[in-house]
Design a protein around this motif. Structure first.
Motif, PDB file in Angstrom:
ATOM      1  N   CYS A  60      17.113  47.648  30.948  1.00  0.00           N
ATOM      2  CA  CYS A  60      17.317  46.479  31.815  1.00  0.00           C
ATOM      3  C   CYS A  60      18.783  46.359  32.248  1.00  0.00           C
ATOM      4  O   CYS A  60      19.112  45.524  33.090  1.00  0.00           O
ATOM      5  N   ASN A  61      19.657  47.182  31.657  1.00  0.00           N
ATOM      6  CA  ASN A  61      21.092  47.102  31.958  1.00  0.00           C
ATOM      7  C   ASN A  61      21.453  48.138  33.046  1.00  0.00           C
ATOM      8  O   ASN A  61      21.614  49.324  32.777  1.00  0.00           O
ATOM      9  N   GLU A  62      21.592  47.623  34.277  1.00  0.00           N
ATOM     10  CA  GLU A  62      21.813  48.505  35.427  1.00  0.00           C
ATOM     11  C   GLU A  62      23.127  49.290  35.298  1.00  0.00           C
ATOM     12  O   GLU A  62      23.170  50.495  35.557  1.00  0.00           O
ATOM     13  N   LYS A  63      24.175  48.601  34.853  1.00  0.00           N
ATOM     14  CA  LYS A  63      25.492  49.235  34.772  1.00  0.00           C
ATOM     15  C   LYS A  63      25.450  50.435  33.818  1.00  0.00           C
ATOM     16  O   LYS A  63      25.945  51.520  34.136  1.00  0.00           O
ATOM     17  N   ASP A  64      24.832  50.243  32.668  1.00  0.00           N
ATOM     18  CA  ASP A  64      24.736  51.346  31.695  1.00  0.00           C
ATOM     19  C   ASP A  64      23.940  52.514  32.263  1.00  0.00           C
ATOM     20  O   ASP A  64      24.281  53.677  32.068  1.00  0.00           O
ATOM     21  N   LEU A  65      22.858  52.193  32.981  1.00  0.00           N
ATOM     22  CA  LEU A  65      22.033  53.270  33.555  1.00  0.00           C
ATOM     23  C   LEU A  65      22.834  54.062  34.594  1.00  0.00           C
ATOM     24  O   LEU A  65      22.790  55.294  34.608  1.00  0.00           O
ATOM     25  N   VAL A  66      23.578  53.341  35.439  1.00  0.00           N
ATOM     26  CA  VAL A  66      24.380  54.031  36.473  1.00  0.00           C
ATOM     27  C   VAL A  66      25.364  54.987  35.794  1.00  0.00           C
ATOM     28  O   VAL A  66      25.529  56.143  36.216  1.00  0.00           O
ATOM     29  N   GLU A  67      25.978  54.512  34.715  1.00  0.00           N
ATOM     30  CA  GLU A  67      26.942  55.360  33.991  1.00  0.00           C
ATOM     31  C   GLU A  67      26.273  56.605  33.419  1.00  0.00           C
ATOM     32  O   GLU A  67      26.792  57.713  33.517  1.00  0.00           O
ATOM     33  N   ILE A  68      25.100  56.407  32.833  1.00  0.00           N
ATOM     34  CA  ILE A  68      24.371  57.535  32.215  1.00  0.00           C
ATOM     35  C   ILE A  68      24.021  58.576  33.288  1.00  0.00           C
ATOM     36  O   ILE A  68      24.219  59.775  33.101  1.00  0.00           O
ATOM     37  N   PHE A  69      23.497  58.112  34.428  1.00  0.00           N
ATOM     38  CA  PHE A  69      23.129  59.061  35.490  1.00  0.00           C
ATOM     39  C   PHE A  69      24.374  59.793  36.005  1.00  0.00           C
ATOM     40  O   PHE A  69      24.344  60.999  36.245  1.00  0.00           O
ATOM     41  N   GLY A  70      25.479  59.030  36.159  1.00  0.00           N
ATOM     42  CA  GLY A  70      26.712  59.628  36.671  1.00  0.00           C
ATOM     43  C   GLY A  70      27.259  60.666  35.707  1.00  0.00           C
ATOM     44  O   GLY A  70      27.734  61.728  36.119  1.00  0.00           O
ATOM     45  N   GLU A  71      27.191  60.365  34.418  1.00  0.00           N
ATOM     46  CA  GLU A  71      27.794  61.255  33.428  1.00  0.00           C
ATOM     47  C   GLU A  71      26.925  62.496  33.166  1.00  0.00           C
ATOM     48  O   GLU A  71      27.431  63.603  33.084  1.00  0.00           O
ATOM     49  N   TYR A  72      25.615  62.305  33.046  1.00  0.00           N
ATOM     50  CA  TYR A  72      24.762  63.427  32.601  1.00  0.00           C
ATOM     51  C   TYR A  72      24.004  64.125  33.734  1.00  0.00           C
ATOM     52  O   TYR A  72      23.438  65.186  33.530  1.00  0.00           O
ATOM     53  N   LYS A  73      23.936  63.510  34.895  1.00  0.00           N
ATOM     54  CA  LYS A  73      23.312  64.128  36.066  1.00  0.00           C
ATOM     55  C   LYS A  73      21.970  64.802  35.753  1.00  0.00           C
ATOM     56  O   LYS A  73      21.820  66.031  35.845  1.00  0.00           O
ATOM     57  N   PRO A  74      20.959  63.997  35.384  1.00  0.00           N
ATOM     58  CA  PRO A  74      19.673  64.580  34.996  1.00  0.00           C
ATOM     59  C   PRO A  74      18.922  65.206  36.177  1.00  0.00           C
ATOM     60  O   PRO A  74      19.088  64.790  37.321  1.00  0.00           O
ATOM     61  N   ASP A  75      18.079  66.213  35.846  1.00  0.00           N
ATOM     62  CA  ASP A  75      17.206  66.822  36.852  1.00  0.00           C
ATOM     63  C   ASP A  75      15.846  66.124  36.876  1.00  0.00           C
ATOM     64  O   ASP A  75      15.054  66.337  37.794  1.00  0.00           O
ATOM     65  N   ALA A  76      15.579  65.372  35.813  1.00  0.00           N
ATOM     66  CA  ALA A  76      14.288  64.684  35.736  1.00  0.00           C
ATOM     67  C   ALA A  76      14.394  63.503  34.791  1.00  0.00           C
ATOM     68  O   ALA A  76      15.254  63.481  33.903  1.00  0.00           O
ATOM     69  N   VAL A  77      13.516  62.527  35.008  1.00  0.00           N
ATOM     70  CA  VAL A  77      13.415  61.375  34.101  1.00  0.00           C
ATOM     71  C   VAL A  77      12.006  61.356  33.529  1.00  0.00           C
ATOM     72  O   VAL A  77      11.031  61.512  34.280  1.00  0.00           O
ATOM     73  N   MET A  78      11.903  61.218  32.212  1.00  0.00           N
ATOM     74  CA  MET A  78      10.586  60.948  31.604  1.00  0.00           C
ATOM     75  C   MET A  78      10.676  59.542  31.022  1.00  0.00           C
ATOM     76  O   MET A  78      11.412  59.310  30.064  1.00  0.00           O
ATOM     77  N   HIS A  79       9.939  58.617  31.619  1.00  0.00           N
ATOM     78  CA  HIS A  79      10.118  57.195  31.296  1.00  0.00           C
ATOM     79  C   HIS A  79       9.041  56.719  30.318  1.00  0.00           C
ATOM     80  O   HIS A  79       7.897  56.463  30.710  1.00  0.00           O
ATOM     81  N   LEU A  80       9.458  56.597  29.043  1.00  0.00           N
ATOM     82  CA  LEU A  80       8.520  56.128  28.014  1.00  0.00           C
ATOM     83  C   LEU A  80       8.922  54.785  27.415  1.00  0.00           C
ATOM     84  O   LEU A  80       8.124  54.179  26.689  1.00  0.00           O
ATOM     85  N   ALA A  81      10.152  54.318  27.680  1.00  0.00           N
ATOM     86  CA  ALA A  81      10.603  53.066  27.057  1.00  0.00           C
ATOM     87  C   ALA A  81       9.678  51.934  27.463  1.00  0.00           C
ATOM     88  O   ALA A  81       9.405  51.729  28.648  1.00  0.00           O
ATOM     89  N   ALA A  82       9.186  51.209  26.470  1.00  0.00           N
ATOM     90  CA  ALA A  82       8.307  50.080  26.760  1.00  0.00           C
ATOM     91  C   ALA A  82       8.111  49.266  25.500  1.00  0.00           C
ATOM     92  O   ALA A  82       8.333  49.753  24.391  1.00  0.00           O
ATOM     93  N   GLU A  83       7.704  48.031  25.692  1.00  0.00           N
ATOM     94  CA  GLU A  83       7.090  47.284  24.596  1.00  0.00           C
ATOM     95  C   GLU A  83       5.630  47.725  24.614  1.00  0.00           C
ATOM     96  O   GLU A  83       5.003  47.726  25.671  1.00  0.00           O
ATOM     97  N   LYS A 125      14.191  69.294  43.534  1.00  0.00           N
ATOM     98  CA  LYS A 125      13.747  69.595  42.163  1.00  0.00           C
ATOM     99  C   LYS A 125      13.515  68.339  41.321  1.00  0.00           C
ATOM    100  O   LYS A 125      12.808  68.361  40.324  1.00  0.00           O
ATOM    101  N   PHE A 126      14.162  67.223  41.714  1.00  0.00           N
ATOM    102  CA  PHE A 126      14.148  66.019  40.869  1.00  0.00           C
ATOM    103  C   PHE A 126      12.736  65.441  40.709  1.00  0.00           C
ATOM    104  O   PHE A 126      11.937  65.460  41.638  1.00  0.00           O
ATOM    105  N   ARG A 127      12.425  64.950  39.493  1.00  0.00           N
ATOM    106  CA  ARG A 127      11.141  64.280  39.236  1.00  0.00           C
ATOM    107  C   ARG A 127      11.374  63.002  38.440  1.00  0.00           C
ATOM    108  O   ARG A 127      12.195  62.982  37.518  1.00  0.00           O
ATOM    109  N   PHE A 128      10.590  61.980  38.768  1.00  0.00           N
ATOM    110  CA  PHE A 128      10.553  60.747  37.970  1.00  0.00           C
ATOM    111  C   PHE A 128       9.150  60.661  37.394  1.00  0.00           C
ATOM    112  O   PHE A 128       8.187  60.399  38.126  1.00  0.00           O
ATOM    113  N   HIS A 129       9.033  60.917  36.103  1.00  0.00           N
ATOM    114  CA  HIS A 129       7.707  60.936  35.454  1.00  0.00           C
ATOM    115  C   HIS A 129       7.523  59.640  34.671  1.00  0.00           C
ATOM    116  O   HIS A 129       8.248  59.378  33.699  1.00  0.00           O
ATOM    117  N   HIS A 130       6.551  58.852  35.096  1.00  0.00           N
ATOM    118  CA  HIS A 130       6.276  57.562  34.457  1.00  0.00           C
ATOM    119  C   HIS A 130       5.092  57.713  33.512  1.00  0.00           C
ATOM    120  O   HIS A 130       4.010  58.141  33.924  1.00  0.00           O
TER     121      HIS A 130
END
Ligand code: NAD
Length: 333
Positions: A60-83, A125-130
């Motif tokens: 939920c923290n946009e600033k932290d996410l922007v930093e993570i993407f900027g620093e690690y430059k992922p090729d894909a996201v696997m989104h499992l975080a949830a309640e 090449k980028f993928r967002f896997h939900h």
């Protein structure tokens, strides 16, 4: 490939990471808020790998996410975080709305801005896997056909409604912004490192502690069980080979009534770890008031992923359950 996994300290996320680190050359950046449901111990075998990185981040923290993407430059996201626990969503839905809906929105937006700025090759090449659940489809009556990828959404609980909302958001980010997404909807998982609040580990731990085995209602509810390591392999297969914009159902082809699950656990424990009084663990079964809105039956049609991506589960319910029980017994000894 650098994969950003959200919720990688959870039950399924950690299995996904263990599988990828052990069996591929890919690198993982695991971001997790470390809620009560997380267990970094589930990653102890791979944390020293130089292909693995962990950061404590709330999606939920946009600033932290922007930093993570900027620093690690992922090729894909696997989104499992949830309640992820239905009973908690009934008692207190707020965190489910926050993380599962707003958190997913936030991750989509940060992913989109990052993806839009990539060069052509990386962009393609980028993928967002939900990663989602079969619970978005609601429930089936006894003779209804299994859920397919075309089954309309009809969620029953705050948990499944929040997951359904997140699926809709993800799909719309593809349609509107062309973000290259893939969605998977999976049935009930079980296996090592599952939190004690879920049916199978709860029953094993209660039995080993000589506590009652509480079964909701008449125990006739049917779930389609998938061993977590099979799910982890399916998710990697979909990430690598799935088609952009598509949805894939994942399931174990193991439809079992809750009461049968509990009886099978008792019978395996009777053999592997007999009670001191020599009675069966099944004497501890106790029926309790049903969960409000409890879904009757889930069953997944998995022919699309089988036929198009050549994936099928390796474990039967019997073999997977035995492995899970042995793992749990080892945790108690
Ligand atoms: P889990 O509850 O075990 O793990 C969820 C993880 O997400 C935890 O480590 C937690 O700390 C983290 N998390 C929660 N809120 C966060 C936030 N705001 N920011 C960052 N991290 C956060 O769940 P699970 O069983 O591993 O499920 C993973 C995913 O798979 C979920 O999206 C769930 O809906 C889906 N799913 C689960 C099942 C199942 O049977 N468990 C079946 C189908 C789909």
């Amino acid at each position: 490939m650098k994969i950003l996994v959200t919720g990688g300290a959870g039950f399924i996320g950690s299995a996904v990471i263990r599988n990828i680190i052990k069996n591929t050359e890919d690198r993982i950046i695991n971001i997790d808020k470390l809620t009560y449901a997380s267990n970094l111990g589930s990653l102890k075998d791979i944390t020293s790998s130089d292909k693995y990185m962990f950061k404590k981040v709330d999606i939920c923290n946009e600033k932290d996410l922007v930093e993570i993407f900027g620093e690690y430059k992922p090729d894909a996201v696997m989104h499992l975080a949830a309640e992820s626990h239905v009973d908690r969503s009934i008692d207190d839905p707020k965190e489910f709305i926050k993380t599962n809906i707003f958190g997913t929105f936030n991750l989509l937006e940060v992913s989109r801005h990052y993806w839009e700025a990539l060069d052509k090759k990386l962009k393609s090449k980028f993928r967002f896997h939900h990663i989602s659940t079969d619970e978005v489809f609601g429930d089936l009556q006894k003779d209804d056909k299994k859920f397919t990828e075309q089954t309309p959404y009809k969620p029953s609980s705050p948990y499944s409604a929040s997951k359904a909302s997140s699926d809709h958001l993800v799909r719309s980010w593809n349609r509107t912004y062309e973000l290259p997404i893939i969605i998977t909807n999976c049935s009930n998982n079980y296996g090592p490192y599952q939190h004690d609040e879920k049916l199978i580990p709860l029953m094993i731990s209660n039995a080993l502690n000589e506590k009652k085995l509480p079964v909701y209602g008449n125990g006739e509810q049917i779930r389609d069980w998938l061993y977590v390591e099979d799910h982890a392999e399916a998710l990697y297969c979909v990430l690598k080979n799935g088609e952009i914009g598509q949805t894939y159902n994942i399931g174990g082809d193991n439809q079992v009534k809750n009461i049968e699950v509990v009886k099978e656990i008792c019978s395996v424990l009777d053999t592997l770890k007999p009670r001191l009084n020599n009675k069966s663990y099944s004497d501890l079964i106790s029926f309790v008031k049903d969960r409000p809105g409890h879904d009757i039956r889930y069953a997944m049609n998995i022919s699309k992923i089988q036929e198009e991506l050549n994936w099928k589960p390796k474990e039967s319910f019997k073999t997977g359950l035995k492995k899970t029980i042995i793992w749990n017994i080892e945790q108690y000894s």
